[in-house]
Design a protein around this motif. Structure first.
Motif, mmCIF file in Angstrom:
data_model
loop_
_atom_site.group_PDB
_atom_site.id
_atom_site.type_symbol
_atom_site.label_atom_id
_atom_site.label_comp_id
_atom_site.label_asym_id
_atom_site.label_seq_id
_atom_site.Cartn_x
_atom_site.Cartn_y
_atom_site.Cartn_z
ATOM 1 N N LEU A 82 -8.221 -2.935 15.130
ATOM 2 C CA LEU A 82 -9.222 -2.103 15.810
ATOM 3 C C LEU A 82 -8.614 -0.765 16.230
ATOM 4 C CD1 LEU A 82 -12.068 -1.830 17.102
ATOM 5 C CD2 LEU A 82 -11.132 -2.924 19.141
ATOM 6 N N LEU A 83 -7.392 -0.838 16.711
ATOM 7 C CA LEU A 83 -6.675 0.376 17.128
ATOM 8 C C LEU A 83 -6.493 1.317 15.946
ATOM 9 C CD1 LEU A 83 -5.202 1.753 19.442
ATOM 10 C CD2 LEU A 83 -3.289 0.220 19.112
ATOM 11 N N TYR A 84 -6.149 0.756 14.790
ATOM 12 C CA TYR A 84 -5.956 1.562 13.579
ATOM 13 C C TYR A 84 -7.268 2.217 13.145
ATOM 14 C CZ TYR A 84 -4.343 2.948 8.944
ATOM 15 O OH TYR A 84 -4.008 3.678 7.830
ATOM 16 N N VAL A 85 -8.364 1.455 13.216
ATOM 17 C CA VAL A 85 -9.682 1.991 12.829
ATOM 18 C C VAL A 85 -10.055 3.164 13.735
ATOM 19 C CG1 VAL A 85 -12.151 1.469 12.747
ATOM 20 C CG2 VAL A 85 -10.518 -0.165 11.814
ATOM 21 N N VAL A 86 -9.934 2.970 15.046
ATOM 22 C CA VAL A 86 -10.319 4.020 16.001
ATOM 23 C C VAL A 86 -9.391 5.229 15.874
ATOM 24 C CG1 VAL A 86 -10.629 4.563 18.451
ATOM 25 C CG2 VAL A 86 -11.348 2.353 17.578
ATOM 26 N N MET A 87 -8.116 4.980 15.642
ATOM 27 C CA MET A 87 -7.162 6.082 15.469
ATOM 28 C C MET A 87 -7.522 6.896 14.229
ATOM 29 S SD MET A 87 -4.319 7.408 16.786
ATOM 30 C CE MET A 87 -3.368 6.185 17.666
ATOM 31 N N THR A 88 -7.869 6.213 13.136
ATOM 32 C CA THR A 88 -8.240 6.905 11.896
ATOM 33 C C THR A 88 -9.474 7.760 12.124
ATOM 34 O OG1 THR A 88 -7.361 5.058 10.623
ATOM 35 C CG2 THR A 88 -8.833 6.563 9.466
ATOM 36 N N ILE A 89 -10.477 7.204 12.812
ATOM 37 C CA ILE A 89 -11.701 7.967 13.089
ATOM 38 C C ILE A 89 -11.381 9.176 13.960
ATOM 39 C CG2 ILE A 89 -13.932 7.880 14.280
ATOM 40 C CD1 ILE A 89 -14.131 4.923 13.413
ATOM 41 N N SER A 90 -10.527 8.988 14.951
ATOM 42 C CA SER A 90 -10.156 10.082 15.856
ATOM 43 C C SER A 90 -9.434 11.200 15.088
ATOM 44 C CB SER A 90 -9.270 9.542 16.973
ATOM 45 O OG SER A 90 -8.913 10.570 17.870
ATOM 46 N N VAL A 91 -8.504 10.803 14.222
ATOM 47 C CA VAL A 91 -7.732 11.811 13.457
ATOM 48 C C VAL A 91 -8.651 12.554 12.491
ATOM 49 C CG1 VAL A 91 -5.976 12.052 11.666
ATOM 50 C CG2 VAL A 91 -5.496 10.673 13.675
ATOM 51 N N TYR A 92 -9.468 11.793 11.751
ATOM 52 C CA TYR A 92 -10.344 12.420 10.749
ATOM 53 C C TYR A 92 -11.349 13.360 11.418
ATOM 54 C CZ TYR A 92 -13.805 13.119 7.127
ATOM 55 O OH TYR A 92 -14.664 13.702 6.241
ATOM 56 N N LEU B 4 6.833 2.430 -0.212
ATOM 57 C CA LEU B 4 5.790 3.189 -0.920
ATOM 58 C C LEU B 4 4.513 2.362 -1.009
ATOM 59 C CD1 LEU B 4 5.194 5.800 -2.499
ATOM 60 C CD2 LEU B 4 5.944 4.627 -4.566
ATOM 61 N N ARG B 5 4.673 1.055 -1.288
ATOM 62 C CA ARG B 5 3.509 0.170 -1.374
ATOM 63 C C ARG B 5 2.791 0.093 -0.024
ATOM 64 N NH1 ARG B 5 4.756 -5.364 -4.103
ATOM 65 N NH2 ARG B 5 5.932 -5.660 -2.220
ATOM 66 N N ALA B 6 3.600 0.030 1.050
ATOM 67 C CA ALA B 6 3.026 -0.028 2.406
ATOM 68 C C ALA B 6 2.248 1.247 2.713
ATOM 69 C CB ALA B 6 4.141 -0.225 3.432
ATOM 70 N N ILE B 7 2.829 2.386 2.333
ATOM 71 C CA ILE B 7 2.169 3.675 2.594
ATOM 72 C C ILE B 7 0.850 3.741 1.829
ATOM 73 C CG2 ILE B 7 2.334 6.177 2.217
ATOM 74 C CD1 ILE B 7 5.372 5.903 2.728
ATOM 75 N N ILE B 8 0.869 3.289 0.579
ATOM 76 C CA ILE B 8 -0.353 3.312 -0.248
ATOM 77 C C ILE B 8 -1.432 2.444 0.383
ATOM 78 C CG2 ILE B 8 -1.317 2.577 -2.477
ATOM 79 C CD1 ILE B 8 1.378 3.524 -3.732
ATOM 80 N N ILE B 9 -1.027 1.262 0.870
ATOM 81 C CA ILE B 9 -2.001 0.353 1.493
ATOM 82 C C ILE B 9 -2.583 0.977 2.759
ATOM 83 C CG2 ILE B 9 -2.256 -1.861 2.703
ATOM 84 C CD1 ILE B 9 -0.205 -2.999 0.682
ATOM 85 N N VAL B 11 -2.798 4.169 3.578
ATOM 86 C CA VAL B 11 -3.659 5.312 3.228
ATOM 87 C C VAL B 11 -4.979 4.811 2.635
ATOM 88 C CG1 VAL B 11 -3.853 7.304 1.688
ATOM 89 C CG2 VAL B 11 -1.761 6.941 2.955
ATOM 90 N N ALA B 12 -4.906 3.750 1.831
ATOM 91 C CA ALA B 12 -6.118 3.193 1.221
ATOM 92 C C ALA B 12 -7.060 2.641 2.296
ATOM 93 C CB ALA B 12 -5.760 2.092 0.219
#
Lengths: 160, 111
Positions: A82-92, B4-9, B11-12
């Motif tokens: 959840l933290l990752y999702v909200v962080m991504t939305i905040s950054v974008y 690299l695989r972790a970064i790709i995941i 970013v995806a």
């Protein structure tokens, strides 16, 4: 013979840097918008390194999600997600409403109130999410700080 | 290679989140937010600066009061401390209760 820096020490210093940069990024009223945006660009790779350092845990728990896992571990996993999702939305949303950094680089940005509102809301939501994230890992933080910060300071004092 | 695989995941996953959120900018909710923002900007007295507060004076018109400069640099961090600290303390309390209950299962059963 060189002594290898313990992994937990690297993690601790990185996490301290991450927290400090987050606190600075989250105070645009104090830093001003241009500094806020430029520090945000520096914050993103630090955040990514934090995830990469803990990648082993992420993979282990993801693969073990549908097997027997402790309740606290499972909660921790979904909370981090959840933290990752909200962080991504905040950054974008922050990038999309950039007023200083991207226009300074030549990008023409039209400020959309929707993304501006979403940026404010997601950024404010990050505070309690991160507060709880810190509380869930508090034992590790205290243990690592005692081992690498306070113990090393005590050792230096004794040597002096 | 693993990194690299972790970064790709990562970013995806971030790209998937962004693709999931982007359609909302064309939604009715987004239009309501834009409309409210326009109305708020157009309304009188909405152009006050963030470091000033408006209060009515005896002469009838609004009088602007400046927030001290020092507070302007301190208050954002106070906000962060409260918004992070309070949920963290609640979580500490909850975890302590949970661990005490797990340590004394018979006592909690009797209760």
């Amino acid at each position: 013979m060189t002594r290898k820096t313990p992994r937990s020490k690297v993690k601790l210093y990185l996490d301290c840097l991450l927290l400090a940069s987050f606190l600075l990024v989250s105070a645009p009223q104090a830093t001003g918008i241009p500094i806020h945006e430029w520090i945000s660009f520096a914050f993103i790779p630090i955040f990514m390194v934090h995830l990469l350092i803990n990648w082993g845990w992420i993979v282990r728990v993801t693969l073990g999600l549908f097997r027997k896992l402790g309740g606290e571990t499972r909660f921790n996993y979904f909370w981090n997600l959840l933290l990752y999702v909200v962080m991504t939305i905040s950054v974008y949303s922050g990038v999309v409403v950039s007023e200083a950094a991207l226009p300074g680089m030549g990008f023409k940005i039209e400020i959309d109130p929707f993304w501006s509102t979403l940026h404010n809301a997601s950024s404010n939501l990050l505070f309690p999410l991160i507060g709880i994230h810190l509380a869930l890992h508090w034992q590790w933080i205290v243990g690592a700080a005692r081992k690498h910060l306070f113990k090393s300071a005590a050792t230096e004092a004794d040597a002096a | 290679m693993k990194t690299l695989r972790a970064i790709i995941i990562l970013v995806a996953v971030a790209a998937a989140i962004i693709l999931a959120v982007r359609p909302f900018q064309d939604s009715d909710w987004a239009n309501v937010v834009r409309k409210e923002s326009k109305e708020h900007k157009a309304s009188p007295g909405s152009t006050k600066k963030s470091d000033e507060a408006t209060e009515s004076s005896d002469t009838g018109g609004p009088k602007r009061r400046k927030i001290p400069n020092g507070l302007r640099y301190v208050l954002p961090f106070v906000k962060e401390a409260v918004m992070m600290g309070v949920p963290a303390l609640i979580t500490f309390g909850f975890l302590a209760l949970l661990r005490r209950r797990n340590r004394n299962p018979t006592q909690s059963a009797i209760e």
